[in-house]
Enzyme design. Structure first.
Site, PDB file in Angstrom:
ATOM      1  N   SER A  31      36.597  22.720 116.551  1.00 17.43           N
ATOM      2  CA  SER A  31      35.282  22.098 116.726  1.00 17.43           C
ATOM      3  C   SER A  31      35.434  20.696 117.272  1.00 17.43           C
ATOM      4  O   SER A  31      36.237  19.922 116.778  1.00 17.43           O
ATOM      5  CB  SER A  31      34.523  21.987 115.393  1.00 17.43           C
ATOM      6  N   HIS A  62      28.368  30.020 125.926  1.00 20.14           N
ATOM      7  CA  HIS A  62      28.698  28.815 125.173  1.00 20.14           C
ATOM      8  C   HIS A  62      30.026  28.952 124.488  1.00 20.14           C
ATOM      9  O   HIS A  62      30.243  29.906 123.749  1.00 20.14           O
ATOM     10  CB  HIS A  62      27.640  28.564 124.100  1.00 20.14           C
ATOM     11  N   HIS A  84      35.844  32.984 114.090  1.00 19.38           N
ATOM     12  CA  HIS A  84      36.011  32.709 112.663  1.00 19.38           C
ATOM     13  C   HIS A  84      35.630  33.941 111.844  1.00 19.38           C
ATOM     14  O   HIS A  84      34.686  34.652 112.180  1.00 19.38           O
ATOM     15  CB  HIS A  84      35.083  31.559 112.217  1.00 19.38           C
ATOM     16  N   TYR A  86      34.137  33.880 109.069  1.00 19.06           N
ATOM     17  CA  TYR A  86      32.797  33.721 108.490  1.00 19.06           C
ATOM     18  C   TYR A  86      31.678  34.156 109.437  1.00 19.06           C
ATOM     19  O   TYR A  86      30.544  34.378 109.020  1.00 19.06           O
ATOM     20  CB  TYR A  86      32.554  32.279 107.993  1.00 19.06           C
ATOM     21  N   GLU A  87      32.001  34.285 110.704  1.00 18.81           N
ATOM     22  CA  GLU A  87      30.984  34.755 111.657  1.00 18.81           C
ATOM     23  C   GLU A  87      30.795  36.262 111.568  1.00 18.81           C
ATOM     24  O   GLU A  87      29.871  36.810 112.166  1.00 18.81           O
ATOM     25  CB  GLU A  87      31.405  34.402 113.095  1.00 18.81           C
ATOM     26  N   ALA A 114      38.893  21.196 112.625  1.00 18.92           N
ATOM     27  CA  ALA A 114      38.233  20.157 111.834  1.00 18.92           C
ATOM     28  C   ALA A 114      38.433  20.558 110.381  1.00 18.92           C
ATOM     29  O   ALA A 114      38.397  21.742 110.057  1.00 18.92           O
ATOM     30  CB  ALA A 114      36.750  20.114 112.167  1.00 18.92           C
ATOM     31  N   MET A 212      38.221  26.332 107.484  1.00 17.07           N
ATOM     32  CA  MET A 212      37.830  27.747 107.548  1.00 17.07           C
ATOM     33  C   MET A 212      38.459  28.482 108.736  1.00 17.07           C
ATOM     34  O   MET A 212      37.918  29.483 109.200  1.00 17.07           O
ATOM     35  CB  MET A 212      36.307  27.853 107.637  1.00 17.07           C
ATOM     36  N   SER A 213      39.565  27.958 109.234  1.00 11.11           N
ATOM     37  CA  SER A 213      40.194  28.629 110.390  1.00 11.11           C
ATOM     38  C   SER A 213      41.709  28.518 110.285  1.00 11.11           C
ATOM     39  O   SER A 213      42.251  28.288 109.204  1.00 11.11           O
ATOM     40  CB  SER A 213      39.708  27.982 111.688  1.00 11.11           C
ATOM     41  N   ASN A 236      35.523  14.860 107.212  1.00  5.40           N
ATOM     42  CA  ASN A 236      34.766  14.461 106.017  1.00  5.40           C
ATOM     43  C   ASN A 236      35.699  14.491 104.823  1.00  5.40           C
ATOM     44  O   ASN A 236      36.742  15.130 104.867  1.00  5.40           O
ATOM     45  CB  ASN A 236      33.608  15.452 105.787  1.00  5.40           C
ATOM     46  N   HIS A 248      27.168  19.976 108.173  1.00  2.00           N
ATOM     47  CA  HIS A 248      27.850  20.294 109.423  1.00  2.00           C
ATOM     48  C   HIS A 248      27.679  19.139 110.406  1.00  2.00           C
ATOM     49  O   HIS A 248      28.565  18.856 111.216  1.00  2.00           O
ATOM     50  CB  HIS A 248      27.275  21.597 109.998  1.00  2.00           C
TER      51      HIS A 248
HETATM   52  N1  HPA Z   1      35.552  22.367 104.161  1.00  2.68           N
HETATM   53  C1  HPA Z   1      35.834  23.457 104.908  1.00  2.68           C
HETATM   54  N2  HPA Z   1      35.882  23.411 106.232  1.00  2.68           N
HETATM   55  C2  HPA Z   1      35.645  22.246 106.839  1.00  2.68           C
HETATM   56  C3  HPA Z   1      35.341  21.087 106.114  1.00  2.68           C
HETATM   57  C4  HPA Z   1      35.295  21.149 104.692  1.00  2.68           C
HETATM   58  O1  HPA Z   1      35.043  20.162 103.976  1.00  2.68           O
HETATM   59  N3  HPA Z   1      35.168  20.091 107.029  1.00  2.68           N
HETATM   60  C5  HPA Z   1      35.359  20.641 108.255  1.00  2.68           C
HETATM   61  N4  HPA Z   1      35.648  21.947 108.146  1.00  2.68           N
END
Ligand code: HPA
Length: 274
Positions: A31, A62, A84, A86-87, A114, A212-213, A236, A248
């Site tokens: 991302s 996209h 992913h 989760y998709e 990320a 998540m990847s 974050n 997000h």
């Molecule tokens: N958790 C899971 N996946 C993420 C996060 C998080 O805090 N930040 C960016 N991707």
């Protein structure tokens, strides 16, 4: 059951007809890193929907393309947009592009993402070289009949992330005067962010970052004997580290702020690739 091996071979044949020499390095752009593609010269863009058998991204046009070209004189192929779990993709689909890369003869892989910072000594904006991962919570992408052509039934995972590539990236970060962390990436399936209790548990397990990847892709690539460099951008602090709820938007915003630094590190690393 679908025959993912013959499907991957078909995709690779198609790509071989579109690209010239075998790329030295493949890159999965996480991302916020999509703009790295702009630094690739003499490029050819191939939308996922053009490639036979490739999973099709949900948002048409996209973030669903391969970009093939030169970066600092090195031939590269980048995935802009990944699949992913989760998709709703199954794990075979999540790792499908990596299998195609291997069939193209590519042995080097940079995985970027990320991530949330679990290590309280980290801060948003930090980059982390992945030294190892925790993938307990991922369905294993190697489940099912083993693809013997790629690797053994029970592949070793002692060193998923190549030590020499970590050293190379550390040297490149130094060249750029860029501070860099190292640590363990913990995988969660998403799409919900983790609870504070889950983050505490991950920290106790030894995770420094969470995302998540990457882990399914790394397992499949390691099975195939690829050399992997993994880099996370802390977008974050993970859940519960501060009182702030996670969004997000925060992930995207921090990603944008760090993008130039992240890009510079990848470019420098590819320039010095050995
Ligand atoms: N958790 C899971 N996946 C993420 C996060 C998080 O805090 N930040 C960016 N991707």
């Amino acid at each position: 059951m679908k025959n993912y091996m013959s499907m991957a071979k078909e995709s690779a044949e198609y790509l071989k007809s579109k690209i010239g020499k075998t790329p030295l390095v493949s890159i999965v752009l996480g991302s916020g890193l999509g703009n790295l593609a702009k630094s690739i010269s003499d490029k050819r863009e191939i939308y996922y929907e053009q490639i036979p058998n490739f999973p099709k991204t949900t948002v048409p046009g996209h973030d669903g393309m391969l970009i093939y070209g030169e970066l600092c004189g090195r031939s590269v192929i980048a995935m802009k947009g990944r699949f992913h779990y989760y998709e709703g993709w199954n794990m075979q689909e999540v790792v499908f592009p990596l299998r195609v890369f291997k069939l193209l003869g590519i042995n080097n892989l940079i995985l970027t993402n990320a991530a949330g910072a679990v290590n309280t000594g980290f801060k948003p904006g930090d980059l982390m070289l992945i030294t190892d991962h925790i993938g307990f919570f991922a369905e294993n992408p190697l489940r099912g009949p083993n693809m013997d052509e790629f690797g053994p039934r029970f592949p070793d995972m002692t060193r998923v992330y190549d030590r020499n590539l970590i050293e190379l990236a550390l040297m490149c970060a130094k060249n750029l005067n860029c501070e860099i962390k190292q640590g363990v990436y913990g995988y969660t399936k998403g799409p919900s962010f983790e609870t504070p209790a889950e983050i505490k548990a991950l920290r106790a397990f030894g995770a420094d970052a969470v995302g998540m990847s990457t882990v399914p892709e790394a397992i499949a690539a390691r099975h195939m004997g690829m050399r992997i460099l993994g880099i996370s951008c802390m977008t974050n602090m993970a859940a519960g580290v501060t009182d702030k709820p996670l969004t997000h938007e925060e992930v995207i915003e921090t990603g944008k702020m760090v993008e130039k630094k992240f890009e510079a590190l990848i470019i420098e690393t590819i320039k010095n690739w050995t």
